[in-house]
Enzyme design. Structure first.
Site, PDB file in Angstrom:
ATOM      1  N   GLU A 184       6.809   1.319  -1.786  1.00 15.98           N
ATOM      2  CA  GLU A 184       6.537   1.463  -3.213  1.00 15.98           C
ATOM      3  C   GLU A 184       7.843   1.773  -3.947  1.00 15.98           C
ATOM      4  O   GLU A 184       8.292   2.932  -3.952  1.00 15.98           O
ATOM      5  CB  GLU A 184       5.566   2.621  -3.458  1.00 15.98           C
ATOM      6  CG  GLU A 184       4.228   2.454  -2.784  1.00 15.98           C
ATOM      7  CD  GLU A 184       3.145   3.285  -3.470  1.00 15.98           C
ATOM      8  OE1 GLU A 184       2.215   2.668  -4.007  1.00 15.98           O
ATOM      9  OE2 GLU A 184       3.253   4.513  -3.485  1.00 15.98           O
ATOM     10  N   ASN A 187      -5.441   4.339  -4.643  1.00 13.33           N
ATOM     11  CA  ASN A 187      -4.968   5.720  -4.667  1.00 13.33           C
ATOM     12  C   ASN A 187      -5.359   6.283  -6.029  1.00 13.33           C
ATOM     13  O   ASN A 187      -4.723   5.984  -7.035  1.00 13.33           O
ATOM     14  CB  ASN A 187      -3.443   5.744  -4.476  1.00 13.33           C
ATOM     15  CG  ASN A 187      -2.863   7.134  -4.668  1.00 13.33           C
ATOM     16  OD1 ASN A 187      -3.580   8.136  -4.670  1.00 13.33           O
ATOM     17  ND2 ASN A 187      -1.549   7.200  -4.831  1.00 13.33           N
ATOM     18  N   LYS A 204      -5.224   9.256  -7.137  1.00  9.90           N
ATOM     19  CA  LYS A 204      -4.415  10.384  -7.633  1.00  9.90           C
ATOM     20  C   LYS A 204      -5.361  11.479  -8.163  1.00  9.90           C
ATOM     21  O   LYS A 204      -6.435  11.662  -7.595  1.00  9.90           O
ATOM     22  CB  LYS A 204      -3.396   9.893  -8.676  1.00  9.90           C
ATOM     23  CG  LYS A 204      -2.613   8.685  -8.143  1.00  9.90           C
ATOM     24  CD  LYS A 204      -1.405   8.315  -8.938  1.00  9.90           C
ATOM     25  CE  LYS A 204      -0.719   7.116  -8.290  1.00  9.90           C
ATOM     26  NZ  LYS A 204       0.515   6.725  -8.932  1.00  9.90           N
ATOM     27  N   GLY A 212       3.440   3.018 -11.805  1.00  8.07           N
ATOM     28  CA  GLY A 212       2.899   3.444 -13.094  1.00  8.07           C
ATOM     29  C   GLY A 212       3.711   2.973 -14.295  1.00  8.07           C
ATOM     30  O   GLY A 212       3.504   3.445 -15.410  1.00  8.07           O
ATOM     31  N   GLU A 259       5.280  10.715  -5.652  1.00  7.46           N
ATOM     32  CA  GLU A 259       4.940  11.840  -6.547  1.00  7.46           C
ATOM     33  C   GLU A 259       4.963  13.159  -5.786  1.00  7.46           C
ATOM     34  O   GLU A 259       5.320  14.198  -6.340  1.00  7.46           O
ATOM     35  CB  GLU A 259       3.569  11.584  -7.208  1.00  7.46           C
ATOM     36  CG  GLU A 259       3.685  10.519  -8.278  1.00  7.46           C
ATOM     37  CD  GLU A 259       2.423   9.705  -8.521  1.00  7.46           C
ATOM     38  OE1 GLU A 259       1.339  10.119  -8.072  1.00  7.46           O
ATOM     39  OE2 GLU A 259       2.532   8.635  -9.144  1.00  7.46           O
ATOM     40  N   HIS A 261       3.933  10.258  -0.531  1.00  9.10           N
ATOM     41  CA  HIS A 261       3.925   9.509  -1.792  1.00  9.10           C
ATOM     42  C   HIS A 261       5.082  10.004  -2.663  1.00  9.10           C
ATOM     43  O   HIS A 261       5.415  11.187  -2.640  1.00  9.10           O
ATOM     44  CB  HIS A 261       2.588   9.692  -2.510  1.00  9.10           C
ATOM     45  CG  HIS A 261       2.435   8.779  -3.684  1.00  9.10           C
ATOM     46  ND1 HIS A 261       3.020   9.049  -4.899  1.00  9.10           N
ATOM     47  CD2 HIS A 261       1.816   7.585  -3.808  1.00  9.10           C
ATOM     48  CE1 HIS A 261       2.754   8.059  -5.730  1.00  9.10           C
ATOM     49  NE2 HIS A 261       2.025   7.157  -5.097  1.00  9.10           N
ATOM     50  N   SER A 284       2.423  -0.698  -9.605  1.00  8.36           N
ATOM     51  CA  SER A 284       1.891  -1.513 -10.705  1.00  8.36           C
ATOM     52  C   SER A 284       1.228  -2.808 -10.239  1.00  8.36           C
ATOM     53  O   SER A 284       1.336  -3.834 -10.919  1.00  8.36           O
ATOM     54  CB  SER A 284       2.984  -1.824 -11.736  1.00  8.36           C
ATOM     55  OG  SER A 284       3.422  -0.638 -12.364  1.00  8.36           O
TER      56      SER A 284
END
Ligand code: PGA
Length: 253
Positions: free
Chosen positions: A170, A13, A15, A176, A100, A98, A216
């Site tokens: 996730e 991904n 991003k 991250g 985010e 996701h 991660s």
């Protein structure tokens, strides 16, 4: 179906990273590095690079997809991109929900549910992302949170449609941050998700569904996660931006 019969899918991904040229260069670097890989390799690239990447990946085993799409077929939604557009550009899958998108763009389970239905209608495989916050994990609410996300995001999805669906677990606190769930913790949560999917779609479909872990994932942590019984792949953010690093995750398990 034992884990060994489900083909692993490692998805990058990217991003909001990589220009068209950088994306093409990456595919040219990655292709020889994953020639003997047993896992399938997906790349969720920026909208602008979907077309060029699908052409660059044409003679390879790399599958190109998008990171999001709008929930409407078309219309007055300035700046948005539709399912039909990403499909035409060469995407065959799309990441939906996701964390985010949920956090920064206020996407709800109900909205994600609309997107999933539209993606399936356009023959795009959705990668549905679910996960709990650190606060929810510490309050022992993980299973409750995931059950609500799964129930609401999959509302109205038929058994026959579920086979094309990938679920990415996730934990938000692992994205991250450099913190990965332990393999045991991730396996226990995946087993919970698979049990939920079994109740929802039946034994046969749930045993075929791909459940990825994300948060991660690095070459150092991938093998221990990917050999867990219910972990069928990974959704990789930061470590998918470098071809050598990503190839190690694809190959080393
Ligand atoms: P990360 O991102 O690997 O950089 O933690 C994973 C993701 O957000 O899909």
């Amino acid at each position: 179906m034992p884990n060994s019969e489900r083909v692993k899918i490692i998805a990058g991904n990217w991003k909001m990273n990589k220009t068209i040229q950088e994306a093409i260069d990456f595919i040219h670097q990655l292709t020889p590095l994953i020639r003997d890989a047993e896992a399938k390799v997906f790349l969720a690239v920026p909208y602008t690079a979907i077309h060029a990447c699908s052409e660059a990946a044409n003679d390879t085993s790399i599958v190109i997809g998008a990171q999001n799409m709008h929930e409407a077929e078309e219309g007055a939604f300035t700046g948005e991109i539709s399912a039909k557009m990403i499909k035409e550009a060469g995407a065959t899958f799309v990441i939906l929900g996701h964390s985010e998108r949920r956090q920064f763009f206020h996407e709800t389970n109900a909205l994600i549910n609309k997107k999933i239905k539209l993606a399936i209608k356009h023959h795009l495989s959705p990668i549905l992302c679910i996960g709990e916050t650190l606060d929810e994990r510490e309050k022992s609410m993980t299973e409750q949170v995931l059950a609500v996300q799964l129930r609401e995001c999959l509302e109205g999805i038929q058994e026959s449609e579920a086979a094309s669906l990938i679920i990415a677990y996730e934990p938000i606190w692992a994205i991250g941050t450099g913190k990965t769930a332990t393999p045991e913790m991730a396996q226990a949560t995946h087993a919970f998700c698979r049990h939920f999917l079994k109740e929802r779609f039946g034994e046969k479909i749930s045993s075929q569904m791909i459940l990825q872990y994300g948060g991660s994932v690095k070459p150092e942590s991938a093998a221990a996660l990917l050999t867990q019984k219910d972990i069928d792949g990974a959704l990789v953010g930061g470590a998918s931006l470098n071809a050598d690093t990503f190839a190690r995750i694809v190959n080393d398990h």
